[in-house]
Write a protein that holds these residues in place. Structure first.
Motif, short mmCIF file in Angstrom:
data_model
loop_
_atom_site.label_atom_id
_atom_site.label_comp_id
_atom_site.label_asym_id
_atom_site.label_seq_id
_atom_site.Cartn_x
_atom_site.Cartn_y
_atom_site.Cartn_z
N MET A 144 -22.58 92.98 9.45
CA MET A 144 -23.75 93.23 10.15
C MET A 144 -23.34 92.95 11.55
N THR A 145 -22.50 91.80 11.96
CA THR A 145 -22.32 91.42 13.27
C THR A 145 -21.58 92.67 14.06
N ASP A 146 -21.01 93.61 13.20
CA ASP A 146 -19.93 94.47 14.01
C ASP A 146 -21.00 95.71 14.38
N GLU A 147 -22.10 95.84 13.75
CA GLU A 147 -23.02 96.82 14.12
C GLU A 147 -23.92 96.48 15.48
N SER A 148 -24.25 95.00 15.15
CA SER A 148 -24.90 94.57 16.56
C SER A 148 -23.98 94.27 17.74
N SER A 149 -22.87 94.10 17.56
CA SER A 149 -21.88 94.14 18.83
C SER A 149 -21.54 95.18 19.26
N ASP A 150 -21.73 96.45 18.16
CA ASP A 150 -21.52 97.81 18.82
C ASP A 150 -22.62 98.29 19.62
N HIS A 151 -23.85 97.76 19.22
CA HIS A 151 -25.04 98.08 20.16
C HIS A 151 -25.19 97.46 21.45
N SER A 152 -24.82 96.07 21.37
CA SER A 152 -24.95 95.37 22.75
C SER A 152 -23.68 95.96 23.58
N ALA A 153 -22.47 96.37 22.96
CA ALA A 153 -21.52 96.80 23.73
C ALA A 153 -22.06 97.95 24.53
N GLY A 154 -22.42 99.13 23.60
CA GLY A 154 -23.01 100.37 24.13
C GLY A 154 -24.18 100.09 25.36
N TYR A 155 -24.76 99.13 24.94
CA TYR A 155 -25.73 98.88 26.09
C TYR A 155 -25.20 98.45 27.41
N GLU A 156 -24.38 97.44 27.23
CA GLU A 156 -23.53 97.18 28.46
C GLU A 156 -22.95 97.98 29.16
N VAL A 157 -22.20 98.82 28.39
CA VAL A 157 -21.62 100.08 29.12
C VAL A 157 -22.22 101.22 29.87
N ALA A 158 -23.69 101.33 29.24
CA ALA A 158 -24.59 102.09 30.01
C ALA A 158 -25.33 101.28 31.12
N ARG A 159 -25.61 100.08 31.01
CA ARG A 159 -26.20 99.26 32.12
C ARG A 159 -25.09 99.22 33.48
N ARG A 160 -23.74 99.10 33.13
CA ARG A 160 -22.64 98.94 34.06
C ARG A 160 -22.67 100.52 34.74
N ALA A 161 -22.83 101.48 34.13
CA ALA A 161 -22.56 102.95 34.52
C ALA A 161 -23.83 102.96 35.65
N LEU A 162 -24.88 102.80 35.14
CA LEU A 162 -26.35 102.84 36.06
C LEU A 162 -26.06 102.09 37.34
N GLU A 163 -25.55 100.91 37.28
CA GLU A 163 -25.37 99.85 38.16
C GLU A 163 -24.44 100.63 39.31
N GLN A 164 -23.30 101.11 38.59
CA GLN A 164 -22.19 101.66 39.60
C GLN A 164 -22.72 103.17 40.25
N ALA A 165 -23.28 103.92 39.46
CA ALA A 165 -24.20 105.13 40.11
C ALA A 165 -24.90 104.67 41.31
N ARG A 166 -25.83 103.62 40.95
CA ARG A 166 -26.79 103.16 42.12
C ARG A 166 -25.92 102.62 43.35
N ALA A 167 -25.04 102.08 43.20
CA ALA A 167 -24.14 101.25 44.17
C ALA A 167 -23.49 102.65 45.05
N GLU A 168 -23.01 103.52 44.38
CA GLU A 168 -22.34 104.71 44.83
C GLU A 168 -23.28 105.45 45.74
N ALA A 169 -24.47 105.81 45.11
CA ALA A 169 -25.56 106.58 46.02
C ALA A 169 -26.01 105.55 47.20
N LYS A 170 -26.11 104.34 46.90
CA LYS A 170 -26.49 103.59 48.24
C LYS A 170 -25.60 103.66 49.14
#
Length: 180
Positions: free
Chosen positions: A1-27
């Motif tokens: 169960m800890t493996d699945e929750s870590s996969d979800h949080s890792a996926g969330y973190e990857v998406a959040r970092r990609a969004l922040e990077q895209a915003r920074a490049e656009a700015k």
């Protein structure tokens, strides 16, 4: 169960970092970063001239959308000058709803001419009562069809029976004349 929750949080973190990077490049590139709808389309070849987006019908009302039949017939009647006749017809058609079922059971409109509505009552007592209620009836009619359609009422009682029987008759008072 800890493996699945870590996969979800890792996926969330990857998406959040990609969004922040895209915003920074656009700015950094000088583009406006915001939420919601974008502004007008800017044409690079048009000399910096702003053009607004074309609006489509979408979910909002539009003149190209189907119209209710009542609205269309009302527009046709108004354009052809039939509005006054339709208002007059409405007085006769909705007599029961305008004056109430009790009055409509004992009186009916017979004609409408020059703003005068002729009403025939079933008895002289009802005719007298309707004369007392004349201003209330006029107010109800004005609420239903508009002001100016009916300006006054002519209320009459029942008509007397005709004593004229047959094609040949004698002028005079009729059967009441025999005891004179």
């Amino acid at each position: 169960m800890t493996d699945e929750s870590s996969d979800h949080s890792a996926g969330y973190e990857v998406a959040r970092r990609a969004l922040e990077q895209a915003r920074a490049e656009a700015k950094a590139a000088g583009k406006q970063v915001g939420h919601g709808r974008s502004g007008p389309i800017r044409s690079s070849a048009g000399g910096g001239r702003d053009r607004k987006r074309r609006r489509w019908s979408g979910s909002g009302p539009d003149s190209r959308d189907p119209q209710p039949l009542g609205r269309l017939t009302g527009a046709v009647a108004q354009s052809r000058g039939w509005s006054s006749k339709i208002s007059e017809g409405t007085v006769f058609a909705s007599w029961t709803t305008v004056v109430g079922a009790d009055i409509a059971a004992h009186a009916e409109p017979t004609s409408l001419a020059d703003g005068v509505l002729y009403v025939q009552a079933e008895s002289t007592a009802w005719a007298t009562q309707l004369r007392y209620m004349q201003s209330q009836i006029l107010a109800r009619i004005a609420d239903a069809v508009g002001n100016g359609v009916v300006r006054s009422l002519r209320i009459t009682g029942p008509s007397a029976p005709s004593w004229r029987k047959g094609p040949l008759h004698v002028s005079g008072r009729g059967p009441r004349d025999t005891y004179g």
